[in-house]
Design an enzyme around this catalytic site. Structure first.
Site, short mmCIF file in Angstrom:
data_model
loop_
_atom_site.label_atom_id
_atom_site.label_comp_id
_atom_site.label_asym_id
_atom_site.label_seq_id
_atom_site.Cartn_x
_atom_site.Cartn_y
_atom_site.Cartn_z
N LYS A 9 0.84 -1.19 0.00
CA LYS A 9 0.00 0.00 0.00
C LYS A 9 0.87 1.24 0.00
O LYS A 9 1.93 1.26 0.61
CB LYS A 9 -0.91 0.01 1.22
CG LYS A 9 -1.81 -1.20 1.35
CD LYS A 9 -2.61 -1.14 2.64
CE LYS A 9 -3.52 -2.35 2.78
NZ LYS A 9 -2.77 -3.59 3.09
N LYS A 69 -5.64 4.42 4.70
CA LYS A 69 -6.16 3.82 5.93
C LYS A 69 -5.17 3.98 7.08
O LYS A 69 -5.58 4.17 8.23
CB LYS A 69 -6.54 2.36 5.70
CG LYS A 69 -5.40 1.40 5.37
CD LYS A 69 -4.88 0.69 6.58
CE LYS A 69 -3.81 -0.31 6.20
NZ LYS A 69 -3.17 -0.93 7.38
#
Length: 224
Positions: free
Chosen positions: A118, A201
């Site tokens: 990510k 996130k």
């Protein structure tokens, strides 16, 4: 965004899957691919990590977790990518461009490149899929993301993730091939949404932790 749950069965026979990255997540995904019926080759730069995996453990990143026989670990990128039907890029976001600069000479044309880390490139603000499209224009790009811990996946504990690609059929095929008894993959055609969600996130998690640490309460955390 359209999402679709797979049945968990693989379409067709097992693939040769190359995993680039010998850390905790790379090792866990290599185990997941092995359990899904694929021929797995794992590339790691560190020769000690390669040797440890060959002995059945990655003590630096996944101590105490046994690695099942069948994963061919190597520090030779060309050997790892030779004949690969699919490539999982599990290198950190900020080193992806450099890794692909070397890997692109060995990745088979047309093999999907699945992003498993990510992030957004710090210097350019580019999404990781954009880096792949520039570095490997002849290879479709996808992303694997979701609420998963490497140790859980490595141990074979129940986990659900999403596999996203711009082409819905590609995403569904990859999700089906990656699914196994304790790994359920969903498919999505919202590649950018999945990438951004994964990258952001951690930002929200840190902020939520700060609110909790300051004792501001659940209402402030929800508002944030």
């Amino acid at each position: 965004m359209s999402a679709k749950r797979t049945s968990g069965s693989k379409s067709g026979s097992g693939w040769r899957v190359a995993v680039l990255g010998g850390g905790a997540w790379g090792t866990a995904l290599a185990l997941a691919m092995l359990r899904a019926g694929h021929d797995v080759r794992l590339y790691a730069r560190d020769t000690e990590t390669v040797a440890a995996i060959a002995r059945g453990e990655n003590p630096r990143y996944l101590p105490g977790i046994s690695i099942e026989p069948g994963i061919a670990a190597t520090s030779d990128m060309a050997a790892a990518l030779d004949g690969a039907d699919c490539v999982l890029a599990v290198t950190p976001a900020q080193s992806l461009r450099a890794v692909l600069a070397t890997a692109r000479h060995h990745v088979p044309r047309g093999a999907p490149l699945v992003l498993c880390a990510k992030g957004i490139e710090r210097d350019t603000g580019a999404l990781l899929s954009t880096i792949v499209e520039v570095s490997l224009p002849n290879n479709p790009v996808a992303a694997l993301s979701g609420p998963s811990f490497a140790s859980d996946v490595a141990r074979g504990l129940p986990t659900a993730v999403v596999v996203a690609a711009r082409e819905a059929e590609l995403a569904a095929d990859l999700a089906a091939r990656f699914s196994a008894e304790n790994l359920r993959c969903y498919s999505s055609d919202d590649l950018i949404g999945v990438e951004i969600g994964g990258a952001l996130k951690n930002v929200f998690a840190i902020a939520a932790g700060a609110v909790t640490g300051a004792g501001l309460g659940a209402s402030a955390q929800a508002a944030m």
